[in-house]
Design a protein around this motif. Structure first.
Motif, PDB file in Angstrom:
ATOM      1  N   PRO A  92       1.125 -46.416 -16.924  1.00  0.00           N
ATOM      2  CA  PRO A  92       1.407 -45.906 -18.272  1.00  0.00           C
ATOM      3  C   PRO A  92       0.204 -45.221 -18.910  1.00  0.00           C
ATOM      4  N   GLY A  93      -0.967 -45.774 -18.687  1.00  0.00           N
ATOM      5  CA  GLY A  93      -2.172 -45.180 -19.278  1.00  0.00           C
ATOM      6  C   GLY A  93      -2.482 -43.830 -18.675  1.00  0.00           C
ATOM      7  N   GLN A 135       0.001 -41.186 -19.813  1.00  0.00           N
ATOM      8  CA  GLN A 135      -0.274 -40.780 -21.191  1.00  0.00           C
ATOM      9  C   GLN A 135      -1.515 -39.895 -21.260  1.00  0.00           C
ATOM     10  N   LEU A 151      -9.234 -51.619 -35.613  1.00  0.00           N
ATOM     11  CA  LEU A 151      -8.836 -51.938 -34.240  1.00  0.00           C
ATOM     12  C   LEU A 151      -7.331 -52.190 -34.147  1.00  0.00           C
ATOM     13  N   ARG A 152      -6.772 -52.898 -35.149  1.00  0.00           N
ATOM     14  CA  ARG A 152      -5.318 -53.163 -35.138  1.00  0.00           C
ATOM     15  C   ARG A 152      -4.548 -51.846 -35.199  1.00  0.00           C
ATOM     16  N   PHE A 157      -5.522 -48.871 -34.310  1.00  0.00           N
ATOM     17  CA  PHE A 157      -5.681 -48.153 -33.051  1.00  0.00           C
ATOM     18  C   PHE A 157      -4.740 -48.726 -31.984  1.00  0.00           C
ATOM     19  N   GLU A 158      -4.718 -50.057 -31.915  1.00  0.00           N
ATOM     20  CA  GLU A 158      -3.888 -50.706 -30.892  1.00  0.00           C
ATOM     21  C   GLU A 158      -2.414 -50.375 -31.097  1.00  0.00           C
ATOM     22  N   VAL A 218      -1.874 -46.614 -30.038  1.00  0.00           N
ATOM     23  CA  VAL A 218      -1.812 -46.308 -28.599  1.00  0.00           C
ATOM     24  C   VAL A 218      -0.554 -46.885 -27.968  1.00  0.00           C
ATOM     25  N   THR A 219      -0.091 -48.008 -28.506  1.00  0.00           N
ATOM     26  CA  THR A 219       1.129 -48.605 -27.940  1.00  0.00           C
ATOM     27  C   THR A 219       2.352 -47.771 -28.310  1.00  0.00           C
ATOM     28  N   ASN A 266       2.685 -44.299 -26.629  1.00  0.00           N
ATOM     29  CA  ASN A 266       2.726 -44.175 -25.172  1.00  0.00           C
ATOM     30  C   ASN A 266       4.113 -43.742 -24.690  1.00  0.00           C
ATOM     31  N   VAL A 321       6.075 -46.450 -22.765  1.00  0.00           N
ATOM     32  CA  VAL A 321       6.598 -47.475 -23.680  1.00  0.00           C
ATOM     33  C   VAL A 321       7.831 -46.936 -24.391  1.00  0.00           C
ATOM     34  N   ARG A 356      11.661 -48.497 -23.494  1.00  0.00           N
ATOM     35  CA  ARG A 356      12.214 -49.379 -24.538  1.00  0.00           C
ATOM     36  C   ARG A 356      13.743 -49.247 -24.646  1.00  0.00           C
TER      37      ARG A 356
END
Lengths: 383, 480
Positions: free
Chosen positions: A21-22, A25, A51-52, A54-55, A58-59, A62, A65, A69
């Motif tokens: 996945p990374g 992307q 940081l939250r 950003f996380e 990116v999720t 993606n 993802v 889903r």
């Protein structure tokens, strides 16, 4: 040698599934010339909030993802009749909104006093300008149709959360004019049983049906006329029947076409409000003495398909005069009053404000229940 | 960072593995000695572990570093050949005192202040301003690990760490940092110096990691929603209350056991071998048996560092019962600053003492094995009610529902819509089948073959897809 092969296969497949996945992307970002979000997080001191964010970004961004889903959601629906974390599937494929379900079934907390204070504060502010307030808490679908949620609930029973009961009691004790749709809907359900009368809420949607909406509008109009703040009829309205198809917000929020197709849209019979003379569709009048504030319960049928057939139009129909409205989806607790604060002209010539909000907002209202000042009076306005 | 997130799985872990094995491959070619390679690998793991931990809140890394430095320095002092017995004792006392003081401040300060204020209110004394202290994640786990190092070296069970980076790596090692298992220094002391990296260990680690992730994502998270709905309900009928506490029992087991499996699996990928933390606890036939199978790393830690120093069973039966109760009370308090955890510890302590009176046999040991398991299950469910409820009043209310003593209201029937939806029932049945399964994940991955690989890989794919479709759900034990 055979032993190594399966170990190697497992390890390689595992690593490939991790990096896949990374890498995909990364390739897509490069092809589209997008900057990696990793650069954003490294552009300053990485605090917890940054940081939250950003996380989450990116999720959610993606491709893998986003693509996988819907497959999982479809499989869960087809195999287990499960529509995910936001929808509870009731009897006969009635769908319920999970936050509303939680509101009704979970323990009350200490947010009710905030709601009562904000509402009474708004009432007091309006009173200084000679404007009355009428509030219309719209019951959750779960409160009105518990028997469609589970067969264990008695047919035709109503179920009011302790938080709602507490709020209504506080408001009524403070002398506020509250239109009690719970009692109205309870009566309507009792009278409808056991005949196959139209339901008060849509089957696949968290909102009221045209029948439930019309009953509410008529009850509010009756209250306004009884209070005497609304004058005689100024316009002659009539209705025309329009049929529309609604997939339902609970199905649409899944954003999975296969499921939406499988469930299919719901056919809804609406009454569009039009002027008797020329058949022109209903429109708001900024100079009207009534201002209606609210959320998506005002939007449905009015600003959505078919248009001019929602609560606001039916209130105007019952009053035989236009009203003015301000709608903020999901924001009836605070956001709609903040918007009113930014638009002082909306209060010009008003004698009464009708404030509709969804029952679940008592606890889960967006931005809570803040005290919001009224806009400056026109003439003394800042801008 | 949480194992069951896209960021950890698809970015952090591959990059860490790549860096680690790149170092392992490159450094020997550059002429580095095996000892240097091992130290640099540990330094790499230390660096990435700080990133992993700092992801919650970068400032908390400093706290962990502080605990690490205190214990490392005290051990360096006590391990000097010239150190006297008194100096050695004081070194341990300082390390333990400071580490526990930090743990106490961050974990118990608010609780203490709140309870003192309750007493003040009783005596009409103005309240003490309560500090709102943020709990650093995993502090209980890494404090215990640091103490195990100090005490093990003091006792002569382990040698002091070769280098600060080795010790810091042991404390911060990301696979087990946040929620255990509590790895004692003596368990990994040798592995920090030299450990084996081979495909056999790596692939069994992969399989165990996948099974742990599946437990978390496919079982613990869905049944956790049912448990939340039950414990936050306005009202429940008797059957639903039992169903809800069963859901919580499954949630806490699959969440924590899943995390432990992932930790052990990740450890294997980096050449470490941690001890297993669970051994089919819901198949226990007594509470004594349950504690041999549940959170094994905590129960053995408490046994070796608290129960035995208190005198264990060497000072007569009465003292043994008291020791057992004290150990379980403190074990309860270790989980969190709340009267519910203390009562949960006392509940288990009293049952353990009761069984000790009967020679470690349960009070129902004459029943058939299946009935003994069922009785233990019911006792454990009772303890989970106390553990999960936010307050003792809530626990009492829940027991009222379970016993049918609390009255119903208009909302009593509604949670059934969630509890008995087809998906919920399937999850509960699968959970039950898994806890009763004769083979546990640790044993299952011991002898892998093509058949198992072909089961595990699709399971991983499904788990990833399910994870992408779920909202963020951290592990339950992170709060402890």
């Amino acid at each position: 040698m055979r032993t190594r092969k399966y170990q190697l296969a497992l390890s390689l497949a595992f690593v490939s599934m991790l990096v896949g996945p990374g890498i995909i992307q990364f390739g897509l970002d490069r092809a589209a010339g997008r900057k990696s979000p990793l650069l954003d997080v490294m552009s300053g001191w990485p605090n917890a909030e940054r940081l939250r964010r950003f996380e989450q970004r990116v999720t959610e961004d993606n491709w893998v993802v986003r693509r996988t889903r819907p497959w999982m959601q479809t499989a869960q629906w087809l195999l287990l009749r499960d529509l995910g974390e936001n929808v509870v599937v009731g009897c006969d494929r009635w769908l319920f909104y999970r936050p509303s379900f939680d509101y009704v079934t979970r323990q009350a907390d200490d947010r009710v006093p905030d709601a009562a204070s904000a509402i009474l504060d708004f009432r007091d502010q309006l009173a200084t300008r000679g404007i009355a307030l009428v509030v219309v808490p719209v019951p959750n679908k779960e409160s009105v149709y518990p028997d469609q949620l589970t067969a264990r609930a008695a047919a035709g029973s109503l179920c009011q959360s302790a938080s709602t009961a507490d709020l209504l009691r506080r408001l009524q004790d403070a002398g506020l004019d509250v239109v009690d749709l719970f009692a109205l809907y309870a009566r309507a359900r009792r009278e409808a049983l056991p005949a196959a009368a139209p339901t008060l809420y849509l089957r696949q949607d968290s909102h009221w049906s045209p029948t439930g909406m019309r009953l509410a509008a008529e009850a509010v109009a009756e209250r306004l006329l009884a209070r005497g703040e609304v004058g005689a009829a100024t316009t002659s309205y009539t209705t025309r029947r329009v049929t529309t198809l609604r997939p339902g917000d609970l199905v649409e929020m899944l954003r999975v076409e296969v499921i939406a197709r499988q469930i299919g849209p719901e056919q809804v019979e609406c009454e569009q409000v039009v002027e008797r003379d020329d058949g022109a569709p209903y429109t708001d009048d900024p100079q009207a003495p009534v201002l209606v504030l609210g959320d998506s319960f005002l939007r449905i049928y009015q600003l959505d398909e078919p248009g001019g057939a929602g609560f606001v139009a039916h209130l105007a129909l019952a009053l035989q005069q236009p009203v003015m409205s301000l709608v903020n989806d999901g924001g009836a607790s605070t956001l709609v009053r903040q918007e009113l604060h930014r638009r002082p002209a909306l209060l010009a010539n008003k004698r009464v404000v009708v404030w509709e909000f969804a029952e679940r907002d008592v606890r889960f209202g967006t931005e809570g229940w803040q005290s919001v000042p009224l806009p400056p009076q026109e003439g003394t306005a800042d801008d | 960072m949480v194992f069951s997130t896209y960021l950890f799985l698809c970015w952090f872990l591959p990059l860490v593995l790549a860096g680690y094995y790149a170092l392992s491959g490159l450094l020997p070619r550059l002429g580095c000695s095996p000892a240097l390679v091992s130290r640099l690998r540990n330094a790499w793991l230390l660096g990435v572990s700080y990133v992993f931990y700092g992801w919650w809140n970068p400032w908390f890394v400093l706290l962990m570093l502080g605990v690490t430095v205190i214990n490392y320095a005290c051990v360096a002092f006590l391990a000097r050949p010239t150190a006297t017995a008194q100096q050695r004792w004081w070194s341990v006392a300082v390390a333990a005192g400071l580490s526990l003081a930090l743990l106490g401040f961050f974990k118990y300060c608010t609780f203490l202040q709140t309870n003192v204020n309750a007493l003040f209110a009783w005596w009409h004394i103005p309240p003490w301003p309560v500090l709102d202290v943020l709990l650093p994640i995993g502090i209980s786990f890494y404090t215990f690990q640091a103490l195990s190092y100090t005490v093990d070296v003091y006792r002569g069970v382990a040698a002091p760490a070769r280098a600060f980076t080795d010790f810091a790596c042991y404390i911060a090692l990301f696979p087990q940092l946040i929620a255990g298992p509590i790895v004692r220094y003596v368990t990994v002391a040798g592995q920090l110096v030299a450990r084996t990296h081979d495909l056999d260990r790596f692939s069994s680690g992969v399989a165990l990691f996948i099974l742990g992730l599946a437990k978390k994502v496919l079982l613990a998270n869905p049944v956790g929603e049912l448990a939340d709905a039950a414990f936050e309900a306005q009202s429940l009928c008797t059957g639903d209350a039992w169903y809800g506490v069963c859901a919580y029992a499954f949630q806490i087991y699959f969440d924590f056991c899943g995390y432990s499996d992932m930790a052990v699996g990740l450890g294997r990928m980096f050449g470490f071998e941690f001890l297993r933390n669970f051994d089919a606890p819901y198949r226990a036939e007594s509470i004594t048996d349950f504690w041999r199978r549940w959170h094994i790393s905590l129960s053995t830690f408490l046994r070796d560092y608290l129960y035995i120093p208190l005198g264990g069973n060497r000072r007569g039966p009465r003292r043994t019962y008291v020791n057992l109760t004290i150990v379980m009370l403190l074990g309860g308090l270790w989980h969190g600053a709340n009267w519910t955890f203390l009562c949960w510890g006392a509940y288990h302590g009293l049952w353990l003492a009761g069984e000790r009176m009967r020679g470690k046999r349960s009070w129902y040991d004459r029943l058939p094995a299946a009935a003994r398991v069922a009785c233990t299950w019911v006792l454990v469910l009772g303890s989970w009610v106390i553990f999960r409820a936010p307050t003792l009043t809530d626990a009492g209310r829940y027991f009222g529902w379970m016993s049918g003593l609390s009255g119903a209201d208009a909302t009593t029937a509604l949670p059934a819509a969630l509890f008995y939806a087809p998906a919920s029932v399937v999850h509960m049945v699968v959970c039950l089948a898994c806890v009763l399964a004769p083979v546990q994940a640790h044993d299952w991955v011991e002898h892998m073959h093509w058949g198992k690989v072909l089961l595990v890989l699709p399971l991983f794919a499904v788990t990833l897809m399910a994870m992408f479709a779920q909202s963020f759900s951290p592990f339950l034990y992170f709060q402890f």
